[in-house]
Each structure stands twice: as structure tokens, then as C-alpha cells.
Design a protein around this motif. Structure first.
Motif, PDB file in Angstrom:
ATOM      1  N   ALA A  95      58.996 113.945  99.652  1.00  0.00           N
ATOM      2  CA  ALA A  95      57.890 114.877  99.916  1.00  0.00           C
ATOM      3  C   ALA A  95      56.617 114.126 100.278  1.00  0.00           C
ATOM      4  O   ALA A  95      55.882 114.527 101.188  1.00  0.00           O
ATOM      5  CB  ALA A  95      57.667 115.780  98.706  1.00  0.00           C
ATOM      6  N   LYS A  96      56.334 113.024  99.588  1.00  0.00           N
ATOM      7  CA  LYS A  96      55.144 112.224  99.908  1.00  0.00           C
ATOM      8  C   LYS A  96      55.250 111.625 101.296  1.00  0.00           C
ATOM      9  O   LYS A  96      54.262 111.588 102.047  1.00  0.00           O
ATOM     10  CB  LYS A  96      54.956 111.119  98.864  1.00  0.00           C
ATOM     11  N   GLU A  97      56.446 111.161 101.675  1.00  0.00           N
ATOM     12  CA  GLU A  97      56.647 110.610 103.015  1.00  0.00           C
ATOM     13  C   GLU A  97      56.461 111.698 104.081  1.00  0.00           C
ATOM     14  O   GLU A  97      55.868 111.455 105.136  1.00  0.00           O
ATOM     15  CB  GLU A  97      58.025 109.972 103.131  1.00  0.00           C
ATOM     16  N   LEU A  98      56.954 112.890 103.801  1.00  0.00           N
ATOM     17  CA  LEU A  98      56.765 114.005 104.730  1.00  0.00           C
ATOM     18  C   LEU A  98      55.289 114.345 104.897  1.00  0.00           C
ATOM     19  O   LEU A  98      54.821 114.620 106.008  1.00  0.00           O
ATOM     20  CB  LEU A  98      57.531 115.244 104.245  1.00  0.00           C
ATOM     21  N   LEU A  99      54.554 114.316 103.801  1.00  0.00           N
ATOM     22  CA  LEU A  99      53.129 114.601 103.850  1.00  0.00           C
ATOM     23  C   LEU A  99      52.399 113.556 104.694  1.00  0.00           C
ATOM     24  O   LEU A  99      51.546 113.900 105.519  1.00  0.00           O
ATOM     25  CB  LEU A  99      52.552 114.659 102.441  1.00  0.00           C
ATOM     26  N   GLU A 100      52.735 112.286 104.504  1.00  0.00           N
ATOM     27  CA  GLU A 100      52.119 111.226 105.302  1.00  0.00           C
ATOM     28  C   GLU A 100      52.442 111.395 106.780  1.00  0.00           C
ATOM     29  O   GLU A 100      51.571 111.226 107.634  1.00  0.00           O
ATOM     30  CB  GLU A 100      52.584 109.851 104.809  1.00  0.00           C
ATOM     31  N   THR A 101      53.681 111.739 107.084  1.00  0.00           N
ATOM     32  CA  THR A 101      54.086 111.974 108.473  1.00  0.00           C
ATOM     33  C   THR A 101      53.314 113.144 109.062  1.00  0.00           C
ATOM     34  O   THR A 101      52.823 113.078 110.187  1.00  0.00           O
ATOM     35  CB  THR A 101      55.605 112.243 108.558  1.00  0.00           C
ATOM     36  N   GLN A 102      53.181 114.215 108.287  1.00  0.00           N
ATOM     37  CA  GLN A 102      52.428 115.380 108.750  1.00  0.00           C
ATOM     38  C   GLN A 102      50.978 115.008 109.042  1.00  0.00           C
ATOM     39  O   GLN A 102      50.422 115.412 110.062  1.00  0.00           O
ATOM     40  CB  GLN A 102      52.482 116.481 107.695  1.00  0.00           C
ATOM     41  N   GLU A 103      50.371 114.234 108.160  1.00  0.00           N
ATOM     42  CA  GLU A 103      48.978 113.825 108.356  1.00  0.00           C
ATOM     43  C   GLU A 103      48.824 112.981 109.615  1.00  0.00           C
ATOM     44  O   GLU A 103      47.873 113.155 110.374  1.00  0.00           O
ATOM     45  CB  GLU A 103      48.461 113.083 107.127  1.00  0.00           C
TER      46      GLU A 103
END
Length: 112
Positions: A95-103
Motif C-alpha cells: 500500500a505504501k509503494e502504491l501511494l508513492e507511485t500515485q504521488e
């Protein structure tokens, strides 16, 4: 209400610098707000509620839950609680990796 702002920050695990930055405030301004030595506007209340999914009624007066939840929040929590601790840890990492990718995607989209 001032004490509740500090409660929110602590519940989110953010220090004053991190919390203030998300609101566009200085750390010193936030510190004064948390002890009641500085007021803040309705705009800041709305921003806190929007940025951190805080229940505005709770923030202003205390009744209700601190955070606003949706049916998706409850469903996610129910599923998460059924996972083994190792799987929970993996899911948080993903989830944290997805958030970073989204940002990154949002930043590159805004740069265009």
C-alpha cells in the motif's frame, strides 16, 4: 477543540512538523494552536477534515468518532484483521509503494 487537533496528530502518528506541513502551516503556528494560544479559521478546520478524513462534528464539539469512515474502510479493516501478521505487514508495504507511485504520477501529471 485545540486538544482534539493534538489528538488527531497523535492518532495519525505525525509530529508537529509533518502535520503542519500537510496543512500549509509552520510548526510554531501549529504548536500555538494546540495549546490554545492561537486561533484558526473555518478554512483550517475544513482542511484538517479533508486532509485527514476527520469528522468535522467531532473536531468542533466532540460527539461522534474522530475519523469519518466509509463502507470501504470497514470492509478493508475486516479483511485486514483476518490476515496473518506477516501478510498484514506485506499489505502495508504494498500500500505504501502504491501511494508513492500515485504521488509520482500525480506530480508528473501536474508538471505537464
Amino acid at each position: 477543540m485545540y486538544k482534539r487537533i493534538k489528538e488527531i496528530r497523535r492518532a495519525l502518528g505525525l509530529n508537529q512538523i509533518e502535520f503542519a506541513a500537510r496543512l500549509g502551516l509552520s510548526q510554531s503556528t501549529l504548536a500555538m494552536i494546540e495549546v490554545g494560544r492561537r486561533s484558526f479559521s473555518d478554512k483550517h478546520i475544513k482542511l484538517i477534515c479533508s486532509e485527514f478524513h476527520v469528522n468535522e462534528e467531532w473536531l468542533r464539539g466532540g460527539p461522534g468518532e474522530m475519523f469519518v469512515t466509509t463502507c470501504y474502510d470497514r470492509e478493508f479493516i475486516d479483511v485486514f484483521e483476518q490476515l496473518l501478521p506477516e501478510t498484514q505487514e506485506l499489505l502495508v508495504t504494498i500500500a505504501k509503494e502504491l501511494l508513492e507511485t500515485q504521488e509520482r504520477l500525480l506530480k508528473s501529471h501536474h508538471a505537464d
